[in-house]
Scaffold this motif. Structure first.
Motif, PDB file in Angstrom:
ATOM      1  N   GLN A  43       0.837  -1.191   0.000  1.00 38.21           N
ATOM      2  CA  GLN A  43       0.000   0.000   0.000  1.00 38.21           C
ATOM      3  C   GLN A  43       0.878   1.249   0.000  1.00 38.21           C
ATOM      4  N   PRO A  44       0.478   2.308  -0.739  1.00 40.20           N
ATOM      5  CA  PRO A  44       1.252   3.551  -0.735  1.00 40.20           C
ATOM      6  C   PRO A  44       1.297   4.172   0.661  1.00 40.20           C
ATOM      7  N   THR A  45       2.386   4.880   0.940  1.00 38.22           N
ATOM      8  CA  THR A  45       2.531   5.608   2.196  1.00 38.22           C
ATOM      9  C   THR A  45       2.664   7.089   1.868  1.00 38.22           C
ATOM     10  N   ARG A  46       3.246   7.864   2.767  1.00 39.42           N
ATOM     11  CA  ARG A  46       3.449   9.283   2.498  1.00 39.42           C
ATOM     12  C   ARG A  46       4.344   9.465   1.277  1.00 39.42           C
ATOM     13  N   LEU A  47       4.107  10.557   0.560  1.00 38.73           N
ATOM     14  CA  LEU A  47       4.788  10.766  -0.714  1.00 38.73           C
ATOM     15  C   LEU A  47       6.303  10.742  -0.558  1.00 38.73           C
ATOM     16  N   ARG A  48       6.814  11.404   0.460  1.00 40.00           N
ATOM     17  CA  ARG A  48       8.276  11.475   0.572  1.00 40.00           C
ATOM     18  C   ARG A  48       8.874  10.095   0.848  1.00 40.00           C
ATOM     19  N   TYR A  49       8.113   9.234   1.520  1.00 38.26           N
ATOM     20  CA  TYR A  49       8.611   7.886   1.771  1.00 38.26           C
ATOM     21  C   TYR A  49       8.570   7.029   0.511  1.00 38.26           C
ATOM     22  N   LEU A  50       7.747   7.429  -0.452  1.00 34.98           N
ATOM     23  CA  LEU A  50       7.742   6.750  -1.738  1.00 34.98           C
ATOM     24  C   LEU A  50       8.900   7.220  -2.613  1.00 34.98           C
ATOM     25  N   VAL A  51       9.275   8.492  -2.450  1.00 37.52           N
ATOM     26  CA  VAL A  51      10.311   9.086  -3.296  1.00 37.52           C
ATOM     27  C   VAL A  51      11.716   8.748  -2.800  1.00 37.52           C
ATOM     28  N   GLY A 123      11.062  -0.108  -3.201  1.00 44.40           N
ATOM     29  CA  GLY A 123      12.270   0.413  -2.581  1.00 44.40           C
ATOM     30  C   GLY A 123      12.401  -0.058  -1.152  1.00 44.40           C
ATOM     31  N   TRP A 124      11.323   0.038  -0.395  1.00 42.57           N
ATOM     32  CA  TRP A 124      11.270  -0.563   0.937  1.00 42.57           C
ATOM     33  C   TRP A 124      11.088  -2.076   0.812  1.00 42.57           C
ATOM     34  N   GLY A 125      10.492  -2.466  -0.277  1.00 40.38           N
ATOM     35  CA  GLY A 125      10.246  -3.866  -0.544  1.00 40.38           C
ATOM     36  C   GLY A 125      10.438  -4.120  -2.040  1.00 40.38           C
ATOM     37  N   PRO A 126      10.340  -5.363  -2.450  1.00 47.07           N
ATOM     38  CA  PRO A 126      10.089  -6.497  -1.569  1.00 47.07           C
ATOM     39  C   PRO A 126      11.221  -6.693  -0.550  1.00 47.07           C
ATOM     40  N   LEU A 127      10.819  -6.702   0.733  1.00 45.47           N
ATOM     41  CA  LEU A 127      11.768  -6.809   1.838  1.00 45.47           C
ATOM     42  C   LEU A 127      12.054  -8.273   2.123  1.00 45.47           C
ATOM     43  N   LEU A 128      13.280  -8.670   1.886  1.00 43.11           N
ATOM     44  CA  LEU A 128      13.707 -10.042   2.131  1.00 43.11           C
ATOM     45  C   LEU A 128      14.474 -10.082   3.446  1.00 43.11           C
ATOM     46  N   THR A 129      14.034 -10.922   4.358  1.00 41.01           N
ATOM     47  CA  THR A 129      14.717 -11.029   5.647  1.00 41.01           C
ATOM     48  C   THR A 129      15.194 -12.461   5.853  1.00 41.01           C
ATOM     49  N   LEU A 134      22.951 -16.650  14.267  1.00 39.14           N
ATOM     50  CA  LEU A 134      24.232 -16.005  13.978  1.00 39.14           C
ATOM     51  C   LEU A 134      24.086 -14.718  13.191  1.00 39.14           C
ATOM     52  N   VAL A 135      23.120 -14.669  12.277  1.00 37.83           N
ATOM     53  CA  VAL A 135      22.975 -13.514  11.386  1.00 37.83           C
ATOM     54  C   VAL A 135      21.498 -13.184  11.223  1.00 37.83           C
ATOM     55  N   VAL A 136      21.201 -11.873  11.260  1.00 36.59           N
ATOM     56  CA  VAL A 136      19.889 -11.376  10.891  1.00 36.59           C
ATOM     57  C   VAL A 136      20.103 -10.332   9.807  1.00 36.59           C
ATOM     58  N   ALA A 137      19.487 -10.539   8.643  1.00 30.58           N
ATOM     59  CA  ALA A 137      19.631  -9.609   7.524  1.00 30.58           C
ATOM     60  C   ALA A 137      18.257  -9.093   7.125  1.00 30.58           C
ATOM     61  N   ASN A 138      18.079  -7.771   7.207  1.00 26.70           N
ATOM     62  CA  ASN A 138      16.855  -7.117   6.753  1.00 26.70           C
ATOM     63  C   ASN A 138      17.191  -6.388   5.462  1.00 26.70           C
ATOM     64  N   LEU A 139      17.019  -7.060   4.334  1.00 19.66           N
ATOM     65  CA  LEU A 139      17.518  -6.554   3.064  1.00 19.66           C
ATOM     66  C   LEU A 139      16.518  -5.591   2.430  1.00 19.66           C
ATOM     67  N   TYR A 142      16.506  -0.379  -1.127  1.00 22.99           N
ATOM     68  CA  TYR A 142      17.163   0.908  -1.367  1.00 22.99           C
ATOM     69  C   TYR A 142      18.369   1.102  -0.455  1.00 22.99           C
ATOM     70  N   LYS A 143      18.317   0.557   0.764  1.00 20.36           N
ATOM     71  CA  LYS A 143      19.454   0.697   1.664  1.00 20.36           C
ATOM     72  C   LYS A 143      20.623  -0.159   1.198  1.00 20.36           C
ATOM     73  N   VAL A 144      20.331  -1.364   0.744  1.00 21.00           N
ATOM     74  CA  VAL A 144      21.395  -2.235   0.258  1.00 21.00           C
ATOM     75  C   VAL A 144      22.111  -1.593  -0.931  1.00 21.00           C
ATOM     76  N   VAL A 145      21.337  -1.081  -1.893  1.00 24.54           N
ATOM     77  CA  VAL A 145      21.936  -0.430  -3.058  1.00 24.54           C
ATOM     78  C   VAL A 145      22.719   0.809  -2.645  1.00 24.54           C
ATOM     79  N   GLY A 146      22.119   1.635  -1.787  1.00 27.21           N
ATOM     80  CA  GLY A 146      22.766   2.880  -1.379  1.00 27.21           C
ATOM     81  C   GLY A 146      24.061   2.657  -0.629  1.00 27.21           C
TER      82      GLY A 146
END
Length: 234
Positions: A43-51, A123-129, A134-139, A142-146
């Motif tokens: 679902q869409p969120t606030r515009l700036r969070y989409l951008v 960008g926030w998703g699809p969020l793969l976790t 031993l390891v927790v990855a919240n992929l 946009y953060k991974v690419v950045g």
């Protein structure tokens, strides 16, 4: 009498080819976002969070693909990797994208290894976790690419400064632009007042995006010779 080394001209990163690629990327993202919302539960969120995610992805990719990487010896490349890899892991670790068990420092809760997929906004998703003891990855895409883009820019900077002086290398490691993402993500850990922590929490995405853009600009310009190096010519 010492003579100054002429500064190399800055490359035109936003040349016509890069602009066309960026235009096609934005068009793809617009069409892809429409289809993503239409055919997934997101679902869409606030515009700036989409951008913001597209700002991270587009700026990061453009910088990483157009930065000038100085040719160096095997020793210089090894040194650049020795700095860039821990830096990249650090900027992934502080905001929680990557968490690991550190013996004697931090232990993750017991968990059987498993994967989860969340259909968050583009960008926030699809969020793969991935979660294990031993390891927790919240992929977050946009953060991974950045952050990988920042790591590549740090690598390019270390290749440049390692050819000049140790002082220049230390200046890079302690520079504000490198530390900005760490500060924006970890300000609550610095012992600031409740007001500062509240503002940082409420506007964490905004502050993180600003820190990311500042980091990209400084690191990109540094790798392309905008800042003079102490201790010698390049």
């Amino acid at each position: 009498m010492a003579t100054s080394t002429p500064r190399r001209p800055m490359p035109d990163a936003l040349d016509s080819r890069a602009a066309r690629v960026l235009g096609l990327l934005v068009l793809y993202e617009l069409v892809g976002s429409y289809l993503y919302f239409r055919y997934t539960p997101a679902q869409p969120t606030r515009l700036r969070y989409l951008v913001y995610p597209f700002v991270w992805v587009n700026v990061g990719l453009l910088a990483a693909l157009t930065v000038r990487t100085t040719a160096g010896s095997r020793r210089h490349r090894a040194l650049a990797l020795a700095v860039a890899v821990p830096y990249t892991l650090a900027v992934l670790y502080v905001p929680g994208v990557l968490q690991v068990t550190l013996p004697g420092i931090r232990t993750l809760p017991p968990s059987a290894p498993h994967w989860d997929l969340v259909w968050a906004a583009p960008g926030w998703g699809p969020l793969l976790t991935y979660e294990s003891s031993l390891v927790v990855a919240n992929l977050v895409p946009y953060k991974v690419v950045g952050y990988l883009a920042l790591g590549s820019l740090v690598y390019a900077n270390v290749l440049r400064v390692s050819r000049a002086s140790l002082g220049g290398l230390l200046g890079l490691v302690t520079c504000v632009s490198c530390a900005a993402p760490l500060f924006a993500s970890g300000v609550a850990l610095l012992g600031g007042g409740a007001g500062l922590v509240a503002v940082a929490t409420r506007y964490s995405v905004d502050l993180g995006t600003l820190a990311f853009l500042v980091s990209v600009v400084f690191l990109y310009r540094g790798a392309n010779g905008a800042w003079p190096l102490a201790g010698g010519a390049e």
